[in-house]
Write a protein that holds these residues in place. Structure first.
Motif, PDB file in Angstrom:
ATOM      1  N   SER A 209       0.849  -1.222   0.055  1.00 19.36           N
ATOM      2  CA  SER A 209       0.011  -0.016   0.098  1.00 19.36           C
ATOM      3  C   SER A 209       0.974   1.289   0.013  1.00 19.36           C
ATOM      4  N   MET A 210       1.824   1.189   0.738  1.00 18.94           N
ATOM      5  CA  MET A 210       2.729   2.388   1.043  1.00 18.94           C
ATOM      6  C   MET A 210       3.425   2.690  -0.573  1.00 18.94           C
ATOM      7  N   ILE A 211       4.021   1.736  -0.930  1.00 13.63           N
ATOM      8  CA  ILE A 211       4.624   2.206  -2.312  1.00 13.63           C
ATOM      9  C   ILE A 211       3.469   2.571  -3.306  1.00 13.63           C
ATOM     10  N   PHE A 212       2.208   1.868  -3.369  1.00 14.94           N
ATOM     11  CA  PHE A 212       1.385   2.378  -4.184  1.00 14.94           C
ATOM     12  C   PHE A 212       0.879   3.959  -3.944  1.00 14.94           C
ATOM     13  N   ASN A 213       0.834   3.961  -2.778  1.00 14.49           N
ATOM     14  CA  ASN A 213       0.086   5.287  -2.199  1.00 14.49           C
ATOM     15  C   ASN A 213       1.386   6.513  -2.649  1.00 14.49           C
ATOM     16  N   ARG A 214       2.605   6.081  -2.220  1.00 11.57           N
ATOM     17  CA  ARG A 214       3.648   7.211  -2.474  1.00 11.57           C
ATOM     18  C   ARG A 214       3.780   7.427  -4.092  1.00 11.57           C
ATOM     19  N   LEU A 215       3.643   6.336  -4.717  1.00 11.05           N
ATOM     20  CA  LEU A 215       3.968   6.541  -6.106  1.00 11.05           C
ATOM     21  C   LEU A 215       2.830   7.377  -7.043  1.00 11.05           C
ATOM     22  N   THR A 216       1.627   6.592  -6.738  1.00 14.56           N
ATOM     23  CA  THR A 216       0.427   7.055  -7.354  1.00 14.56           C
ATOM     24  C   THR A 216      -0.088   8.402  -6.722  1.00 14.56           C
ATOM     25  N   GLY A 217       0.071   8.523  -5.438  1.00 12.75           N
ATOM     26  CA  GLY A 217      -0.781   9.696  -4.521  1.00 12.75           C
ATOM     27  C   GLY A 217       0.364  10.801  -4.812  1.00 12.75           C
ATOM     28  N   MET A 218       1.802  10.470  -4.572  1.00 17.07           N
ATOM     29  CA  MET A 218       2.534  11.705  -4.160  1.00 17.07           C
ATOM     30  C   MET A 218       3.581  11.853  -5.267  1.00 17.07           C
ATOM     31  N   ASP A 219       3.833  11.257  -6.306  1.00 19.79           N
ATOM     32  CA  ASP A 219       4.747  11.429  -7.276  1.00 19.79           C
ATOM     33  C   ASP A 219       4.027  11.769  -8.798  1.00 19.79           C
ATOM     34  N   LEU A 220       3.016  11.642  -8.856  1.00 19.80           N
ATOM     35  CA  LEU A 220       2.457  11.566 -10.441  1.00 19.80           C
ATOM     36  C   LEU A 220       1.615  12.774 -10.763  1.00 19.80           C
ATOM     37  N   GLY A 221       1.441  13.672  -9.502  1.00 21.08           N
ATOM     38  CA  GLY A 221       0.729  14.828  -9.694  1.00 21.08           C
ATOM     39  C   GLY A 221       1.155  16.135 -10.374  1.00 21.08           C
TER      40      GLY A 221
END
Length: 573
Positions: A209-221
């Motif tokens: 979850s934390m890898i998904f969250n950091r990538l999709t939620g904190m890197d791609l915006g």
């Protein structure tokens, strides 16, 4: 076999450190025998090698305070269970990287994969073992400390003076304030949306979850939004214990649900690139029509692939820990124990050849199967996300990946990792190592290309979870050194191997988690002095809780004497 390359200057430093360290380290720690390839030099490099993680500016971390006013780093994070490093002022597995004066505090493999066992008030070091640390506590307390700095004028003044020095300019103070606000916005958004109320607890985290969250939620915006896409951040409620690392690199599949092909340097690089994106690497890919695929994966990327390659080489050197001579043994029980192991365990856990990694690298077989254990992690793997900047990605770079909105979070991670490997050029040295490690003659490798190696990684990322059919499989690893890897099952829901030999209904509902070790039951001691955390589990009626102790009921019908013999044999695996 692959040789670990250590730069001359670094080797000189480590040799010097090794000469200085024994008085400090050896007097307090009993280092277990973990094979001829593992010693002081490898250990210290494993503890300190930078992989590009940027958790927080180091100067900030040094300036933060705990609620009682002490320096946040004063105890080197010992209060969270992290271990002192004999050659660094930082704990084991924490790094300092970046230009002088702009260093970041980061993490590396050893933070989560080094542990001490305590028996008779003696400490025994298990390198590559699952850490007994409170990552959740560290993260939440660090965010709270930054919140105090932002909200308390006196705390801000003290913080700014320590970070910037006396009499800073107004511009310097304003820039620091803006940077602190941005860091807090990002990390607190993650905390509010992802951190569960019932926290992961000591020795666990929801890594996927934390890898998904950091990538999709904190890197791609968008940069104007601090790169955040808050709607992509989901609850991290499928905690797992840290896996042991010895023999991990040679498995033909890896990750708890077995979704990742494994066994080669190229596959190891992809696995570790995803890992560092999950533990604070800066990664902000950008739209760039000049790049094949329209995405520049290196636009703002702190990952250090040289460090990742070295760390993977070190992991390959870590051997399974030998049962210490100071611990009790009953050798007369081992012949019967070996027979029982072969009858009850070997069909899943035997050391057998696996599917060779491209181009022809030997591996060990890693069966992926559903044995009735907790199912929650499969739910995480099914998540989808807004692809953000990756919505601009064309199929020229990876023809098999068609971007949609939403896209699979798993796919967004896979192609972010592969795109980074291609554009960084890091696949070249990794592939070179795989050519060296391949079995057979040069003719057997003829025509093998790095493009084919990359395709093998792409094809190897497959989840076998099937929520509709209620199939929730996990990896079955070779059990070398398993005695040192408590607690058990992928979510750490069973404290000892003796308890794992009981039916789920008879296993402990709750237990303390800490470093004290039970040499009879092979696992966590019931009494953990100084430990306040108690793990509470659910039964088979709530298999999807993330904390279920259900499943893996092998050997549960054996007699008490046979169970004792089996455990005795498992000491020497």
């Amino acid at each position: 076999m692959r040789k670990l390359r250590i730069g001359a200057s670094l080797k000189t430093f480590l040799l010097s450190a090794a000469l200085l360290a024994p008085g400090l380290a050896q007097a307090q720690i009993n280092y277990l025998d973990q094979g001829k390839k593992w010693g002081t030099i490898s250990r210290l490099l494993f503890y300190t090698r930078d992989q590009g993680s940027q958790m927080i500016p180091l100067a900030w971390a040094k300036a933060l305070k705990t609620p009682d006013g002490a320096p946040f780093m004063d105890d080197k994070f010992a209060r969270y269970g992290y271990l002192p490093n004999p050659v660094s002022y930082l704990p084991i597995g924490f790094t300092s990287g970046g230009p002088k004066g702009q260093e970041s505090l980061g993490m590396t493999c050893a933070a989560c994969h080094t542990r001490d066992l305590i028996v008779n008030n003696q400490r025994y070091r298990v390198d590559g073992g699952p850490a007994i640390s409170d990552f959740f506590g560290l993260l939440t307390d660090m965010i709270a400390a930054v919140r105090t700095v932002r909200e308390n004028p006196a705390a801000w003044d003290a913080f700014a003076a320590q970070v910037l020095g006396p009499h800073p300019s107004e511009n310097a103070v304003a820039e620091l304030h803006a940077a602190v606000d941005t860091w807090y916005l990002r990390e607190n958004t993650l905390r509010e949306r992802a951190y569960p109320v019932d926290y992961w607890g000591t020795g666990r985290l929801d890594a996927v979850s934390m890898i998904f969250n950091r990538l999709t939620g904190m890197d791609l915006g968008e940069k104007a939004d601090a790169y955040l896409i808050p709607g992509n951040i989901g609850l991290a409620d499928a905690p797992v214990r840290y896996p042991f690392l010895w023999n991990a690199a040679i498995q033909d599949r890896t990750q708890w649900p077995g979704f990742s092909g494994n066994g080669t340097a190229v596959m190891g690089l992809s696995r570790n690139t995803g890992e560092v994106y999950g533990v604070f690497a800066t990664f902000h890919p950008a739209y760039d029509p000049k790049k094949i695929g329209n995405i520049n994966f290196m636009a703002d990327n702190s990952a250090k692939w040289s460090g990742l390659l070295v760390l993977e080489g070190l992991v390959r050197r870590i051997g399974a820990p030998a049962w210490p001579a100071q611990f009790p043994v009953f050798t007369d029980l081992r012949p019967r124990g070996k027979q029982l192991y072969e009858e009850n365990c070997a069909s899943c856990h035997a050391q057998l050849p696996g599917k060779p990694g491209f181009p022809n690298v030997p591996t060990w077989r890693t069966p992926i199967q559903d044995v009735g254990t907790d199912s929650r992690e499969c739910d995480i793997l099914a998540r989808t996300a807004n692809p953000g900047v990756l919505s601009n990605m064309s199929s020229r770079l990876f023809p098999k990946f068609k971007v949609t909105n939403p896209s699979s979070s798993f796919d967004l991670l896979v192609y972010s990792v592969l795109g980074s490997m291609v554009q960084s050029g890091s696949i070249v040295p990794a592939f070179g190592e795989d050519l060296i490690d391949s079995i057979g003659s040069k003719a057997g490798n003829k025509g093998a290309t790095k493009e084919q190696a990359l395709a093998a990684v792409e094809d190897g990322q497959v989840s076998q979870c099937d929520i509709a059919k209620k199939v929730f499989p996990y990896e079955s690893r070779v059990m070398s050194g398993i005695w040192a890897a408590a607690p058990y099952l992928h979510n750490g829901s069973v404290p000892t191997l003796a308890d794992l030999l009981k039916p789920a209904a008879e296993r402990p509902v709750s237990f303390a988690v800490g470093p004290y070790y039970d040499t009879r039951k092979l696992g966590l001691a019931a009494d953990q002095p100084g430990t306040t955390y108690i793990r509470t589990t659910t039964g088979c009626d709530d298999r999807n809780s993330g904390n279920s102790r259900c499943g893996h009921e092998y050997g549960t019908t054996l007699s008490a004497d046979d169970k004792r013999a089996l455990l005795e044999y498992m000491k020497v695996l």
